[in-house]
Design a protein around this motif. Sequence first.
Motif, PDB file in Angstrom:
ATOM      1  N   ARG A   1       0.868  -1.182   0.000  1.00  0.00           N
ATOM      2  CA  ARG A   1       0.000   0.000   0.000  1.00  0.00           C
ATOM      3  C   ARG A   1       0.897   1.222   0.000  1.00  0.00           C
ATOM      4  O   ARG A   1       1.776   1.349   0.855  1.00  0.00           O
ATOM      5  N   PRO A   2       0.712   2.094  -0.942  1.00  0.00           N
ATOM      6  CA  PRO A   2       1.549   3.299  -0.965  1.00  0.00           C
ATOM      7  C   PRO A   2       1.309   4.153   0.260  1.00  0.00           C
ATOM      8  O   PRO A   2       0.208   4.176   0.806  1.00  0.00           O
ATOM      9  N   ASN A   3       2.312   4.824   0.708  1.00  0.00           N
ATOM     10  CA  ASN A   3       2.180   5.717   1.850  1.00  0.00           C
ATOM     11  C   ASN A   3       1.750   7.080   1.317  1.00  0.00           C
ATOM     12  O   ASN A   3       2.528   7.801   0.700  1.00  0.00           O
ATOM     13  N   ALA A   4       0.489   7.393   1.567  1.00  0.00           N
ATOM     14  CA  ALA A   4      -0.067   8.638   1.028  1.00  0.00           C
ATOM     15  C   ALA A   4       0.716   9.867   1.472  1.00  0.00           C
ATOM     16  O   ALA A   4       0.856  10.830   0.730  1.00  0.00           O
ATOM     17  N   MET A   5       1.232   9.813   2.676  1.00  0.00           N
ATOM     18  CA  MET A   5       1.956  10.977   3.186  1.00  0.00           C
ATOM     19  C   MET A   5       3.244  11.207   2.407  1.00  0.00           C
ATOM     20  O   MET A   5       3.606  12.336   2.106  1.00  0.00           O
ATOM     21  N   ALA A   6       3.925  10.115   2.104  1.00  0.00           N
ATOM     22  CA  ALA A   6       5.166  10.241   1.345  1.00  0.00           C
ATOM     23  C   ALA A   6       4.861  10.750  -0.059  1.00  0.00           C
ATOM     24  O   ALA A   6       5.584  11.575  -0.607  1.00  0.00           O
TER      25      ALA A   6
ATOM     26  N   ASN B   1       2.343  12.614  -0.970  1.00  0.00           N
ATOM     27  CA  ASN B   1       2.015  14.029  -0.894  1.00  0.00           C
ATOM     28  C   ASN B   1       3.262  14.887  -0.741  1.00  0.00           C
ATOM     29  O   ASN B   1       3.395  15.930  -1.362  1.00  0.00           O
ATOM     30  N   LEU B   2       4.132  14.427   0.102  1.00  0.00           N
ATOM     31  CA  LEU B   2       5.349  15.201   0.348  1.00  0.00           C
ATOM     32  C   LEU B   2       6.170  15.290  -0.925  1.00  0.00           C
ATOM     33  O   LEU B   2       6.630  16.354  -1.325  1.00  0.00           O
TER      34      LEU B   2
ATOM     35  N   SER C   1      -0.808  18.021  -1.716  1.00  0.00           N
ATOM     36  CA  SER C   1      -1.555  16.953  -1.090  1.00  0.00           C
ATOM     37  C   SER C   1      -2.798  16.672  -1.889  1.00  0.00           C
ATOM     38  O   SER C   1      -3.112  17.355  -2.854  1.00  0.00           O
ATOM     39  N   SER C   2      -3.499  15.667  -1.493  1.00  0.00           N
ATOM     40  CA  SER C   2      -4.750  15.375  -2.167  1.00  0.00           C
ATOM     41  C   SER C   2      -5.880  15.649  -1.172  1.00  0.00           C
ATOM     42  O   SER C   2      -6.875  14.976  -1.155  1.00  0.00           O
TER      43      SER C   2
ATOM     44  N   VAL D   1      -9.254  13.667  -0.740  1.00  0.00           N
ATOM     45  CA  VAL D   1      -9.709  13.227   0.566  1.00  0.00           C
ATOM     46  C   VAL D   1     -10.173  14.448   1.338  1.00  0.00           C
ATOM     47  O   VAL D   1      -9.504  15.483   1.336  1.00  0.00           O
TER      48      VAL D   1
ATOM     49  N   MET E   1       2.556  17.027   6.497  1.00  0.00           N
ATOM     50  CA  MET E   1       2.856  15.788   5.783  1.00  0.00           C
ATOM     51  C   MET E   1       4.296  15.355   6.019  1.00  0.00           C
ATOM     52  O   MET E   1       4.586  14.187   6.196  1.00  0.00           O
TER      53      MET E   1
ATOM     54  N   LEU F   1       5.528  12.000   7.939  1.00  0.00           N
ATOM     55  CA  LEU F   1       6.429  11.062   7.273  1.00  0.00           C
ATOM     56  C   LEU F   1       7.658  10.828   8.135  1.00  0.00           C
ATOM     57  O   LEU F   1       8.084   9.705   8.362  1.00  0.00           O
TER      58      LEU F   1
ATOM     59  N   ASP G   1      -3.901   4.006   3.789  1.00  0.00           N
ATOM     60  CA  ASP G   1      -2.853   4.710   3.051  1.00  0.00           C
ATOM     61  C   ASP G   1      -2.396   5.967   3.782  1.00  0.00           C
ATOM     62  O   ASP G   1      -1.261   6.401   3.643  1.00  0.00           O
TER      63      ASP G   1
ATOM     64  N   GLN H   1      -2.223   6.171   6.899  1.00  0.00           N
ATOM     65  CA  GLN H   1      -1.649   5.748   8.170  1.00  0.00           C
ATOM     66  C   GLN H   1      -2.459   6.152   9.387  1.00  0.00           C
ATOM     67  O   GLN H   1      -1.875   6.578  10.388  1.00  0.00           O
TER      68      GLN H   1
END
Lengths: 332, 332
Positions: free
Chosen positions: A45-50, A52-53, A58-59, A91, B49, B53, B113, B115
């Motif tokens: 699962r991709p890390n959404a925070m990474a 975005n950074l 961001s989304s 989101v 973010m 991370l 995703d 976290q």
Amino acid sequence: MQEVATRAGVSLATASFAINGTGARKVSEETRHRVQAVAEELGYRPNAMAQNLSRARSSFIGFITDSVATTPFAGEMIRGVQDAAREHGYVMLMANTESDPRTFHDVASMMLDHQVHGVVYSTWYHRQVSTPTGLSGIPVVLANCYTRGDRLQSFVPDEAGGGRAATEILTAHGHRRIAFINSDLSAPATTGRLRGYRKALQAAGIPFDKNLVLTTTPEQEGGYTAGLRLLQLDPRPTAVFCYNDRVAMGLYDALRTRGLSIPQDMAVVGFDNQEVIAAHLRPALTTVALPHYELGYLSLKWLLREGAPTTGEAPEPTRTLVPCPTVERSST
Amino acid sequence: MQEVATRAGVSLATASFAINGTGARKVSEETRHRVQAVAEELGYRPNAMAQNLSRARSSFIGFITDSVATTPFAGEMIRGVQDAAREHGYVMLMANTESDPRTFHDVASMMLDHQVHGVVYSTWYHRQVSTPTGLSGIPVVLANCYTRGDRLQSFVPDEAGGGRAATEILTAHGHRRIAFINSDLSAPATTGRLRGYRKALQAAGIPFDKNLVLTTTPEQEGGYTAGLRLLQLDPRPTAVFCYNDRVAMGLYDALRTRGLSIPQDMAVVGFDNQEVIAAHLRPALTTVALPHYELGYLSLKWLLREGAPTTGEAPEPTRTLVPCPTVERSST
DNA sequence: GTGAAAGCGCTAACAT
DNA sequence: ATGTTAGCGCTTTCAC
């Protein structure tokens, strides 16, 4: 992701491209499939925070309400915003201020810190607000409210259109002596619905009679007392357009105490379509619905499309009127 | 942040510690003030973010509802969850599934995703649910619902306690012949409220009479027809406990058609405290409130404290009953 | 078509 | 008490 790449026998970069199929780069069909298979297998699962950074954006989009629990209305707007957000892969970060400026400031900061793409600011009843402060730099759109001079894009219910539609249901049934129990609040709904009422009368060639317009507190209690006053009129009106469903509820009570029946002795139409009232009064109440879902949905759509134009200049902000559909039941 | 550090004449690390005062490190008061002043001046805002991370943990918690717009109830839970989240410095990621499994899966992935630290899963009416799947690995707590065997911690309304309290309002007023219009749905509210009703009768030394318990659809319509049936009983009950406020609304209508007055001829108490009905019926309805705010608040509190214990073993999950307070108005 | 490598903005050892 | 530095997990030039 490193592990996925290794297991699939490709580099980190290729894995990245393969997984989120960024059109930018060409990855052979075969490689992509292999990588995706491995990812699937490993439950990657991709890390959404990474993400975005890394993407430097961001989304997230923000949604601020002034009150979330007073009525089910906020719920509808939430749904609208959320649906639009999901359609675009965003989101929703939601926050409720309970009209507290300090809380507003806090949630605004929170949203800024999370790099939201924009925020939709909404109120639970249609009204004017002062320009939200502390949201500098990001696009803002208003839902169910607007600012003086319409400096910000906003989406609000078409109160006049709704008032007209409500009244026209009555004129269409042949009523000529139609009363309007308006609210005594200073709000766009008060003036708008009255305007719509007058337009409808005019369209039907019925002269406006100011004795038929009462104002009262927009609650059951107000509807009850106004209803009693109405019954003193001679001749009595044959139909009443009520500012909202709660007022209609009070009017029902007033009619009942006089042994009058709806719609035979008096037709009534409400406004707001508060399900729990309108659909369950006896008889069920004809009313006009407020487009909260659409308000939320359209606001976010606009935010995502026009809020931060990548090309060309920003569009002139306007106050967009959203139609209020009628809901005919048994009281007319 | 680099800029803040440079301008304040300190290193990046010092700036970081000075700004978010992580107790871990000692920064002289003077340095901290200097850094904070510069940050303030530059309008520096940390990138949440990047923090997430870097800290390898986010400050998100998830909140999933099955329906957000049916009643104002969801709004109360949202407030509860949000308040608790803010108290702990967490940000709420909310999603509404409209009971669609596919949507549920999507939002669960989205939350994973991001976290999230844990998620509270809630339903708009109290009921049993099957264990939410796809949330593996993170703590989950249920609000307003529970699973078979209580494998997950949950917080639900104390239906029996509420039913008992409602009935005791009536017994306290000296009523001995108290009817109960129950719902015909199979739900914890149905059985719980009945249990409470019986307990209250017993406590008052009143024998249970099954002829006084009717079941009907828990709507205005059901209350109306059940009310009519009730009036045929001989002797007539002097008080009625209604499954919910909507049923009470129907009962009001039934009593009205017979010219009976409340509470003189018949006392009535409802359940749910649906503001728009209960507070505005004539006379205002005495009822029992559902603790939605608390359900949300307590769930998240639990999640943050016990959800992922850092030390010791996980507590045994239980179904925690949250009290339903009575709201006395004029119908009793 | 694919890999190497330089960050994104911040935190937290580890030095000093 | 403060500075250096190595990442956090991913994206995205740029070179091959």
